[in-house]
Design a protein around this motif. Structure first.
Motif, PDB file in Angstrom:
ATOM      1  N   PHE A  58      61.730  53.492  77.224  1.00  0.00           N
ATOM      2  CA  PHE A  58      60.362  52.981  77.083  1.00  0.00           C
ATOM      3  C   PHE A  58      59.546  53.446  78.274  1.00  0.00           C
ATOM      4  O   PHE A  58      60.072  53.899  79.285  1.00  0.00           O
ATOM      5  N   ASP A  59      58.232  53.343  78.141  1.00  0.00           N
ATOM      6  CA  ASP A  59      57.293  53.719  79.196  1.00  0.00           C
ATOM      7  C   ASP A  59      56.882  52.444  79.928  1.00  0.00           C
ATOM      8  O   ASP A  59      56.370  51.505  79.293  1.00  0.00           O
ATOM      9  N   VAL A  60      57.094  52.379  81.226  1.00  0.00           N
ATOM     10  CA  VAL A  60      56.779  51.160  81.982  1.00  0.00           C
ATOM     11  C   VAL A  60      55.301  50.796  81.932  1.00  0.00           C
ATOM     12  O   VAL A  60      54.943  49.659  82.213  1.00  0.00           O
ATOM     13  N   ARG A  61      54.436  51.748  81.574  1.00  0.00           N
ATOM     14  CA  ARG A  61      53.006  51.446  81.448  1.00  0.00           C
ATOM     15  C   ARG A  61      52.707  50.617  80.212  1.00  0.00           C
ATOM     16  O   ARG A  61      51.649  50.002  80.120  1.00  0.00           O
ATOM     17  N   ASN A  62      53.629  50.595  79.259  1.00  0.00           N
ATOM     18  CA  ASN A  62      53.434  49.858  78.018  1.00  0.00           C
ATOM     19  C   ASN A  62      54.086  48.483  78.166  1.00  0.00           C
ATOM     20  O   ASN A  62      55.292  48.332  78.016  1.00  0.00           O
ATOM     21  N   ARG A  63      53.275  47.504  78.492  1.00  0.00           N
ATOM     22  CA  ARG A  63      53.773  46.157  78.786  1.00  0.00           C
ATOM     23  C   ARG A  63      54.567  45.572  77.617  1.00  0.00           C
ATOM     24  O   ARG A  63      55.602  44.961  77.804  1.00  0.00           O
ATOM     25  N   GLU A  64      54.083  45.759  76.397  1.00  0.00           N
ATOM     26  CA  GLU A  64      54.767  45.220  75.224  1.00  0.00           C
ATOM     27  C   GLU A  64      56.129  45.888  75.026  1.00  0.00           C
ATOM     28  O   GLU A  64      57.120  45.224  74.730  1.00  0.00           O
ATOM     29  N   ALA A  65      56.197  47.215  75.209  1.00  0.00           N
ATOM     30  CA  ALA A  65      57.470  47.928  75.071  1.00  0.00           C
ATOM     31  C   ALA A  65      58.447  47.488  76.158  1.00  0.00           C
ATOM     32  O   ALA A  65      59.649  47.329  75.892  1.00  0.00           O
ATOM     33  N   ALA A  66      57.949  47.288  77.369  1.00  0.00           N
ATOM     34  CA  ALA A  66      58.810  46.843  78.470  1.00  0.00           C
ATOM     35  C   ALA A  66      59.362  45.448  78.181  1.00  0.00           C
ATOM     36  O   ALA A  66      60.559  45.197  78.358  1.00  0.00           O
ATOM     37  N   LYS A  67      58.501  44.552  77.719  1.00  0.00           N
ATOM     38  CA  LYS A  67      58.953  43.198  77.392  1.00  0.00           C
ATOM     39  C   LYS A  67      59.984  43.229  76.270  1.00  0.00           C
ATOM     40  O   LYS A  67      61.021  42.561  76.343  1.00  0.00           O
ATOM     41  N   LYS A  68      59.728  44.015  75.252  1.00  0.00           N
ATOM     42  CA  LYS A  68      60.650  44.124  74.122  1.00  0.00           C
ATOM     43  C   LYS A  68      62.009  44.656  74.584  1.00  0.00           C
ATOM     44  O   LYS A  68      63.058  44.157  74.188  1.00  0.00           O
ATOM     45  N   ALA A  69      61.995  45.672  75.455  1.00  0.00           N
ATOM     46  CA  ALA A  69      63.244  46.247  75.962  1.00  0.00           C
ATOM     47  C   ALA A  69      64.032  45.226  76.784  1.00  0.00           C
ATOM     48  O   ALA A  69      65.243  45.090  76.628  1.00  0.00           O
ATOM     49  N   VAL A  70      63.350  44.500  77.650  1.00  0.00           N
ATOM     50  CA  VAL A  70      64.027  43.501  78.489  1.00  0.00           C
ATOM     51  C   VAL A  70      64.566  42.362  77.621  1.00  0.00           C
ATOM     52  O   VAL A  70      65.676  41.870  77.845  1.00  0.00           O
ATOM     53  N   ASP A  71      63.802  41.977  76.607  1.00  0.00           N
ATOM     54  CA  ASP A  71      64.276  40.928  75.689  1.00  0.00           C
ATOM     55  C   ASP A  71      65.521  41.372  74.925  1.00  0.00           C
ATOM     56  O   ASP A  71      66.324  40.546  74.515  1.00  0.00           O
ATOM     57  N   TYR A  72      65.694  42.668  74.749  1.00  0.00           N
ATOM     58  CA  TYR A  72      66.833  43.240  74.017  1.00  0.00           C
ATOM     59  C   TYR A  72      68.137  43.170  74.811  1.00  0.00           C
ATOM     60  O   TYR A  72      69.217  43.196  74.245  1.00  0.00           O
ATOM     61  N   ILE A  73      68.036  43.048  76.125  1.00  0.00           N
ATOM     62  CA  ILE A  73      69.232  43.077  76.980  1.00  0.00           C
ATOM     63  C   ILE A  73      70.168  41.933  76.596  1.00  0.00           C
ATOM     64  O   ILE A  73      69.773  40.767  76.605  1.00  0.00           O
ATOM     65  N   PRO A  74      71.425  42.265  76.263  1.00  0.00           N
ATOM     66  CA  PRO A  74      72.389  41.216  75.894  1.00  0.00           C
ATOM     67  C   PRO A  74      72.636  40.243  77.051  1.00  0.00           C
ATOM     68  O   PRO A  74      72.497  40.599  78.225  1.00  0.00           O
ATOM     69  N   GLU A  75      73.008  39.044  76.710  1.00  0.00           N
ATOM     70  CA  GLU A  75      73.219  37.979  77.692  1.00  0.00           C
ATOM     71  C   GLU A  75      74.165  38.403  78.816  1.00  0.00           C
ATOM     72  O   GLU A  75      73.924  38.117  79.993  1.00  0.00           O
ATOM     73  N   GLU A  76      75.249  39.096  78.482  1.00  0.00           N
ATOM     74  CA  GLU A  76      76.240  39.479  79.503  1.00  0.00           C
ATOM     75  C   GLU A  76      75.714  40.526  80.486  1.00  0.00           C
ATOM     76  O   GLU A  76      76.346  40.797  81.502  1.00  0.00           O
ATOM     77  N   TRP A  77      74.538  41.099  80.219  1.00  0.00           N
ATOM     78  CA  TRP A  77      73.927  42.082  81.119  1.00  0.00           C
ATOM     79  C   TRP A  77      72.782  41.489  81.939  1.00  0.00           C
ATOM     80  O   TRP A  77      72.169  42.175  82.751  1.00  0.00           O
ATOM     81  N   ARG A  78      72.472  40.248  81.758  1.00  0.00           N
ATOM     82  CA  ARG A  78      71.257  39.675  82.359  1.00  0.00           C
ATOM     83  C   ARG A  78      71.397  39.231  83.812  1.00  0.00           C
ATOM     84  O   ARG A  78      70.396  38.953  84.465  1.00  0.00           O
ATOM     85  N   ASN A  79      72.598  39.165  84.335  1.00  0.00           N
ATOM     86  CA  ASN A  79      72.786  38.768  85.729  1.00  0.00           C
ATOM     87  C   ASN A  79      72.750  40.025  86.602  1.00  0.00           C
ATOM     88  O   ASN A  79      73.769  40.511  87.078  1.00  0.00           O
ATOM     89  N   VAL A  80      71.560  40.542  86.823  1.00  0.00           N
ATOM     90  CA  VAL A  80      71.361  41.792  87.566  1.00  0.00           C
ATOM     91  C   VAL A  80      71.537  41.535  89.057  1.00  0.00           C
ATOM     92  O   VAL A  80      70.956  40.613  89.623  1.00  0.00           O
ATOM     93  N   ASP A  81      72.351  42.387  89.697  1.00  0.00           N
ATOM     94  CA  ASP A  81      72.603  42.273  91.133  1.00  0.00           C
ATOM     95  C   ASP A  81      71.653  43.118  91.972  1.00  0.00           C
ATOM     96  O   ASP A  81      71.301  42.751  93.093  1.00  0.00           O
ATOM     97  N   VAL A  82      71.273  44.287  91.437  1.00  0.00           N
ATOM     98  CA  VAL A  82      70.387  45.201  92.164  1.00  0.00           C
ATOM     99  C   VAL A  82      69.299  45.680  91.208  1.00  0.00           C
ATOM    100  O   VAL A  82      69.592  46.128  90.099  1.00  0.00           O
ATOM    101  N   LEU A  83      68.042  45.595  91.638  1.00  0.00           N
ATOM    102  CA  LEU A  83      66.919  46.074  90.849  1.00  0.00           C
ATOM    103  C   LEU A  83      66.222  47.184  91.629  1.00  0.00           C
ATOM    104  O   LEU A  83      65.795  46.966  92.768  1.00  0.00           O
ATOM    105  N   ILE A  84      66.138  48.359  91.020  1.00  0.00           N
ATOM    106  CA  ILE A  84      65.470  49.494  91.662  1.00  0.00           C
ATOM    107  C   ILE A  84      64.261  49.870  90.814  1.00  0.00           C
ATOM    108  O   ILE A  84      64.387  50.460  89.745  1.00  0.00           O
ATOM    109  N   ASN A  85      63.087  49.468  91.299  1.00  0.00           N
ATOM    110  CA  ASN A  85      61.829  49.767  90.612  1.00  0.00           C
ATOM    111  C   ASN A  85      61.369  51.152  91.038  1.00  0.00           C
ATOM    112  O   ASN A  85      60.538  51.306  91.926  1.00  0.00           O
ATOM    113  N   ASN A  86      61.904  52.171  90.396  1.00  0.00           N
ATOM    114  CA  ASN A  86      61.701  53.536  90.809  1.00  0.00           C
ATOM    115  C   ASN A  86      60.695  54.311  89.961  1.00  0.00           C
ATOM    116  O   ASN A  86      60.159  55.308  90.421  1.00  0.00           O
ATOM    117  N   ALA A  87      60.423  53.875  88.743  1.00  0.00           N
ATOM    118  CA  ALA A  87      59.550  54.639  87.851  1.00  0.00           C
ATOM    119  C   ALA A  87      58.229  54.938  88.550  1.00  0.00           C
ATOM    120  O   ALA A  87      57.602  54.067  89.131  1.00  0.00           O
TER     121      ALA A  87
END
Length: 111
Positions: A58-87
């Motif tokens: 998805f394109d990070v400029r598209n707020r709706e696409a970003a929200k949809k992608a994050v909502d898609y993340i399965p529960e077992e993947w949601r405990n993120v340890d490191v976030l790299i906002n590189n885009a």
């Protein structure tokens, strides 16, 4: 489950380098980028190194696409340890007085 790193803009440059480094460190990866083909190639390469990869195109400029992608993340993947906002991107590298407002808007929205 291994620790999880979430990396935006993972299909090239610094983002891709971070993905490769975290994979060597044993992290499972959530990778995002606009280029689906590059994202899938990177996913296959990193999974061959023994880590799990969740690729989200998805394109990070598209707020709706970003929200949809994050909502898609399965529960077992949601405990993120490191976030790299590189885009990010650079457009309109000419002098400011010759700049194109569309280039500036695209760059500001992405970065």
């Amino acid at each position: 489950m291994n620790k999880i790193a979430f990396i935006t803009g993972a299909t090239s440059g610094i983002g891709e380098g971070c993905a490769r480094r975290f994979a060597r460190g044993g992290y499972n990866l959530i990778l995002t980028g606009r280029n689906t083909g590059k994202l899938e190639i990177l996913k296959k390469e990193l999974e061959a190194e023994g880590v799990e990869v969740l690729a989200l195109a998805f394109d990070v400029r598209n707020r709706e696409a970003a929200k949809k992608a994050v909502d898609y993340i399965p529960e077992e993947w949601r405990n993120v340890d490191v976030l790299i906002n590189n885009a990010g991107l650079a457009r309109g590298l000419e002098p400011e007085y010759e700049g194109d407002f569309e280039d500036w808007d695209q760059m500001i929205d992405t970065n």
